[in-house]
Design an enzyme around this catalytic site. Structure first.
Site, PDB file in Angstrom:
ATOM      1  N   GLN A 132       0.837  -1.072  -0.104  1.00 45.85           N
ATOM      2  CA  GLN A 132       0.105   0.184   0.073  1.00 45.85           C
ATOM      3  C   GLN A 132       0.862   1.291  -0.098  1.00 45.85           C
ATOM      4  O   GLN A 132       1.097   1.842   1.134  1.00 45.85           O
ATOM      5  CB  GLN A 132      -1.148   0.124   1.276  1.00 45.85           C
ATOM      6  CG  GLN A 132      -2.125   1.104   1.160  1.00 45.85           C
ATOM      7  CD  GLN A 132      -3.037   0.990   2.115  1.00 45.85           C
ATOM      8  OE1 GLN A 132      -2.938   0.069   2.860  1.00 45.85           O
ATOM      9  NE2 GLN A 132      -3.864   2.108   2.221  1.00 45.85           N
ATOM     10  N   PHE A 133       1.052   1.543  -1.071  1.00 48.67           N
ATOM     11  CA  PHE A 133       2.091   3.014  -1.427  1.00 48.67           C
ATOM     12  C   PHE A 133       1.452   4.117  -0.802  1.00 48.67           C
ATOM     13  O   PHE A 133       2.181   5.165  -0.320  1.00 48.67           O
ATOM     14  CB  PHE A 133       2.577   3.231  -2.793  1.00 48.67           C
ATOM     15  CG  PHE A 133       1.379   3.897  -3.624  1.00 48.67           C
ATOM     16  CD1 PHE A 133       1.340   5.404  -3.537  1.00 48.67           C
ATOM     17  CD2 PHE A 133       0.538   3.311  -4.253  1.00 48.67           C
ATOM     18  CE1 PHE A 133       0.479   5.920  -4.418  1.00 48.67           C
ATOM     19  CE2 PHE A 133      -0.689   3.856  -4.790  1.00 48.67           C
ATOM     20  CZ  PHE A 133      -0.526   5.218  -5.029  1.00 48.67           C
ATOM     21  N   THR A 134       0.123   4.156  -0.624  1.00 45.26           N
ATOM     22  CA  THR A 134      -0.717   5.329  -0.104  1.00 45.26           C
ATOM     23  C   THR A 134      -0.388   5.628   1.401  1.00 45.26           C
ATOM     24  O   THR A 134      -0.374   6.764   2.057  1.00 45.26           O
ATOM     25  CB  THR A 134      -2.052   5.305  -0.172  1.00 45.26           C
ATOM     26  OG1 THR A 134      -2.640   4.187   0.542  1.00 45.26           O
ATOM     27  CG2 THR A 134      -2.492   5.247  -1.771  1.00 45.26           C
TER      28      THR A 134
END
Length: 149
Positions: free
Chosen positions: A78-80
């Site tokens: 989850q890059f966010t």
């Protein structure tokens, strides 16, 4: 590296309507890789994840790890988690690692946890995923290697 760790009774992840990863009791880990993360960051997150004492013992105290309870881990990229929303209304993701670097670190995270004897299920890197979980407690913690390294 950042990890949001949640103690769960069960969890699964779907891609295009198909379950691609599923666990019973254990942890769901949403994992974000930052530009410049190193093997030291990776080692910290792996060790902290598998030894974090957030499961209750016989006296109801959080004193047992995922290893101790024989639980599993559902690891979701989850890059966010690297989003910076301090300015404006749209988060900036410039501190997130490029996909080539992030996938390598994510796969190493999964591999190293499996090498410790913990069952790990995963989502699909860069896919649009639907994550379903039953949070136990709820217990949710943020691990961030940049806060200690």
């Amino acid at each position: 590296m950042r990890g949001v760790v949640q103690r769960v009774l069960e969890a699964h992840v779907e891609v295009d309507g198909q379950i691609v990863g599923q666990i019973e009791q254990g942890l769901i880990v949403l994992l974000g890789v930052a530009e410049g993360d190193t093997q030291a960051d990776l080692k910290y997150l792996v060790e902290k994840t598998i030894h974090l004492r957030i499961f209750e013992d016989d006296e109801g105290k959080m004193n047992r790890s995922v290893l101790d309870v024989g639980g599993s881990i559902l690891a979701i990229s989850q890059f966010t988690l690297l989003g910076d929303a301090r300015k404006g209304r749209r988060p900036s993701f410039i501190t997130a690692a490029r996909p080539e670097e992030a996938t390598e670190m994510y796969q190493a995270y999964v591999r190293q946890i499996r090498e410790q004897g913990v069952t790990v299920e995963t989502g699909i890197f860069q896919a649009d995923m639907k994550v379903h979980l039953v949070n136990d407690g709820p217990v949710t913690l943020l691990l961030d290697s940049s806060k200690i390294l």
